[in-house]
Design a protein around this motif. Structure first.
Motif, PDB file in Angstrom:
ATOM      1  N   ASP A  93      57.711   2.138  16.678  1.00 33.71           N
ATOM      2  CA  ASP A  93      57.052   1.066  17.417  1.00 33.71           C
ATOM      3  C   ASP A  93      57.002  -0.200  16.571  1.00 33.71           C
ATOM      4  N   ALA A  94      57.035  -1.338  17.240  1.00 30.90           N
ATOM      5  CA  ALA A  94      56.934  -2.616  16.538  1.00 30.90           C
ATOM      6  C   ALA A  94      55.542  -2.759  15.934  1.00 30.90           C
ATOM      7  N   PRO A  95      55.446  -3.311  14.727  1.00 33.12           N
ATOM      8  CA  PRO A  95      54.129  -3.576  14.137  1.00 33.12           C
ATOM      9  C   PRO A  95      53.355  -4.569  14.995  1.00 33.12           C
ATOM     10  N   VAL A  96      52.018  -4.547  14.874  1.00 36.06           N
ATOM     11  CA  VAL A  96      51.186  -5.498  15.605  1.00 36.06           C
ATOM     12  C   VAL A  96      51.513  -6.918  15.149  1.00 36.06           C
ATOM     13  N   SER A  97      51.672  -7.108  13.835  1.00 32.34           N
ATOM     14  CA  SER A  97      52.061  -8.417  13.318  1.00 32.34           C
ATOM     15  C   SER A  97      52.769  -8.266  11.977  1.00 32.34           C
ATOM     16  N   VAL A  98      53.614  -9.243  11.667  1.00 32.68           N
ATOM     17  CA  VAL A  98      54.302  -9.304  10.376  1.00 32.68           C
ATOM     18  C   VAL A  98      54.237 -10.745   9.905  1.00 32.68           C
ATOM     19  N   GLU A  99      53.819 -10.952   8.665  1.00 31.11           N
ATOM     20  CA  GLU A  99      53.797 -12.278   8.073  1.00 31.11           C
ATOM     21  C   GLU A  99      54.525 -12.220   6.734  1.00 31.11           C
ATOM     22  N   SER A 100      55.229 -13.296   6.419  1.00 26.32           N
ATOM     23  CA  SER A 100      55.861 -13.395   5.105  1.00 26.32           C
ATOM     24  C   SER A 100      55.816 -14.848   4.675  1.00 26.32           C
ATOM     25  N   GLY A 101      55.957 -15.058   3.366  1.00 28.22           N
ATOM     26  CA  GLY A 101      55.934 -16.422   2.865  1.00 28.22           C
ATOM     27  C   GLY A 101      56.182 -16.462   1.376  1.00 28.22           C
ATOM     28  N   ALA A 102      56.276 -17.677   0.864  1.00 29.25           N
ATOM     29  CA  ALA A 102      56.442 -17.906  -0.566  1.00 29.25           C
ATOM     30  C   ALA A 102      55.123 -18.450  -1.096  1.00 29.25           C
ATOM     31  N   ALA A 103      54.594 -17.814  -2.139  1.00 30.09           N
ATOM     32  CA  ALA A 103      53.309 -18.218  -2.703  1.00 30.09           C
ATOM     33  C   ALA A 103      53.531 -18.931  -4.033  1.00 30.09           C
ATOM     34  N   ASP A 104      52.917 -20.102  -4.170  1.00 30.17           N
ATOM     35  CA  ASP A 104      53.013 -20.852  -5.414  1.00 30.17           C
ATOM     36  C   ASP A 104      51.973 -20.369  -6.413  1.00 30.17           C
ATOM     37  N   GLU A 105      52.296 -20.552  -7.705  1.00 29.99           N
ATOM     38  CA  GLU A 105      51.347 -20.228  -8.762  1.00 29.99           C
ATOM     39  C   GLU A 105      50.168 -21.173  -8.648  1.00 29.99           C
ATOM     40  N   THR A 106      49.000 -20.681  -9.003  1.00 28.91           N
ATOM     41  CA  THR A 106      47.813 -21.528  -9.027  1.00 28.91           C
ATOM     42  C   THR A 106      47.208 -21.447 -10.415  1.00 28.91           C
ATOM     43  N   SER A 107      46.480 -22.468 -10.779  1.00 31.49           N
ATOM     44  CA  SER A 107      45.846 -22.485 -12.094  1.00 31.49           C
ATOM     45  C   SER A 107      44.445 -23.040 -11.961  1.00 31.49           C
ATOM     46  N   SER A 108      43.494 -22.374 -12.607  1.00 36.21           N
ATOM     47  CA  SER A 108      42.116 -22.855 -12.607  1.00 36.21           C
ATOM     48  C   SER A 108      41.806 -23.606 -13.888  1.00 36.21           C
ATOM     49  N   GLY A 109      42.810 -23.798 -14.733  1.00 29.04           N
ATOM     50  CA  GLY A 109      42.597 -24.484 -15.993  1.00 29.04           C
ATOM     51  C   GLY A 109      42.261 -23.520 -17.109  1.00 29.04           C
ATOM     52  N   ALA A 110      41.807 -22.325 -16.769  1.00 27.26           N
ATOM     53  CA  ALA A 110      41.444 -21.334 -17.776  1.00 27.26           C
ATOM     54  C   ALA A 110      42.556 -20.302 -17.938  1.00 27.26           C
ATOM     55  N   GLY A 111      43.664 -20.495 -17.231  1.00 24.52           N
ATOM     56  CA  GLY A 111      44.779 -19.572 -17.377  1.00 24.52           C
ATOM     57  C   GLY A 111      44.766 -18.442 -16.374  1.00 24.52           C
ATOM     58  N   PHE A 112      43.781 -18.413 -15.494  1.00 31.24           N
ATOM     59  CA  PHE A 112      43.747 -17.384 -14.466  1.00 31.24           C
ATOM     60  C   PHE A 112      43.059 -17.939 -13.232  1.00 31.24           C
ATOM     61  N   ASP A 113      43.308 -17.297 -12.106  1.00 36.19           N
ATOM     62  CA  ASP A 113      42.740 -17.751 -10.850  1.00 36.19           C
ATOM     63  C   ASP A 113      42.224 -16.551 -10.085  1.00 36.19           C
ATOM     64  N   LEU A 114      40.926 -16.530  -9.858  1.00 35.61           N
ATOM     65  CA  LEU A 114      40.314 -15.410  -9.135  1.00 35.61           C
ATOM     66  C   LEU A 114      40.154 -15.704  -7.655  1.00 35.61           C
ATOM     67  N   SER A 115      40.651 -16.845  -7.187  1.00 34.90           N
ATOM     68  CA  SER A 115      40.417 -17.236  -5.795  1.00 34.90           C
ATOM     69  C   SER A 115      41.034 -16.265  -4.805  1.00 34.90           C
ATOM     70  N   GLU A 116      42.174 -15.619  -5.164  1.00 30.62           N
ATOM     71  CA  GLU A 116      42.772 -14.663  -4.245  1.00 30.62           C
ATOM     72  C   GLU A 116      42.053 -13.317  -4.313  1.00 30.62           C
ATOM     73  N   THR A 117      41.439 -13.021  -5.450  1.00 35.74           N
ATOM     74  CA  THR A 117      40.751 -11.746  -5.621  1.00 35.74           C
ATOM     75  C   THR A 117      39.331 -11.804  -5.083  1.00 35.74           C
ATOM     76  N   PHE A 118      38.622 -12.875  -5.422  1.00 35.84           N
ATOM     77  CA  PHE A 118      37.239 -13.043  -5.000  1.00 35.84           C
ATOM     78  C   PHE A 118      37.107 -14.358  -4.250  1.00 35.84           C
ATOM     79  N   ALA A 119      36.941 -14.285  -2.961  1.00 31.00           N
ATOM     80  CA  ALA A 119      36.777 -15.496  -2.163  1.00 31.00           C
ATOM     81  C   ALA A 119      35.292 -15.838  -2.106  1.00 31.00           C
TER      82      ALA A 119
END
Length: 147
Positions: A93-119
């Motif tokens: 069966d066809a999936p309910v939805s499929v999404e794809s894309g290209a994600a750019d690197e992000t920087s918080s200035g401290a060398g890591f970004d928790l925005s995708e992990t903790f919103a």
């Protein structure tokens, strides 16, 4: 022998999308929602500057009912392949939805970004910061007043 061949179902293409990348692109992502227990095949092709496609990765995803299965292709090379094509195919069966894309690197200035992990909304961070400051001021027992 013909009976075995007749039993094979042709794969259906559920998703076919091309994404431009840059030197800032960290990965290509694919999210597949609800395949009803059927496997789907995710294929990623690099497209060079002449338009020639080369398969760079293939994996299988399975998203039970009500769930999302995700995949990230992290070997993005924008110099070699300025575009990537993502296909999702399967025989179920066809999936309910499929999404794809290209994600750019992000920087918080401290060398890591928790925005995708903790919103965490900014107002929550402000409240936490105020609570910490208030706790530090009251921790010395005099409410922040000098003696």
């Amino acid at each position: 022998m013909l009976a075995g061949v007749a039993g094979l179902a042709a794969a259906a293409t559920f998703h076919d999308s091309t994404h431009s990348v840059s030197s800032n692109t960290s990965h290509i992502f694919v999210d597949v929602e609800d395949t009803n227990g059927s496997d789907v095949t995710v294929t990623i092709y690099g497209i060079d500057s002449t338009g020639a496609e080369t398969q760079v990765n293939q994996t299988t995803l399975n998203a039970p009912s009500g769930e999302v299965a995700s995949y990230q292709y992290e070997d993005v090379n924008a110099t070699k392949y300025p575009e990537y094509r993502v296909t999702v195919e399967g025989t179920g069966d066809a999936p309910v939805s499929v999404e794809s894309g290209a994600a750019d690197e992000t920087s918080s200035g401290a060398g890591f970004d928790l925005s995708e992990t903790f919103a965490i909304p900014g107002w929550v961070i402000a409240i936490i910061a105020l609570a910490v400051v208030a706790g530090l001021l009251s921790a010395n027992g005099n409410g922040g007043r000098r003696r």
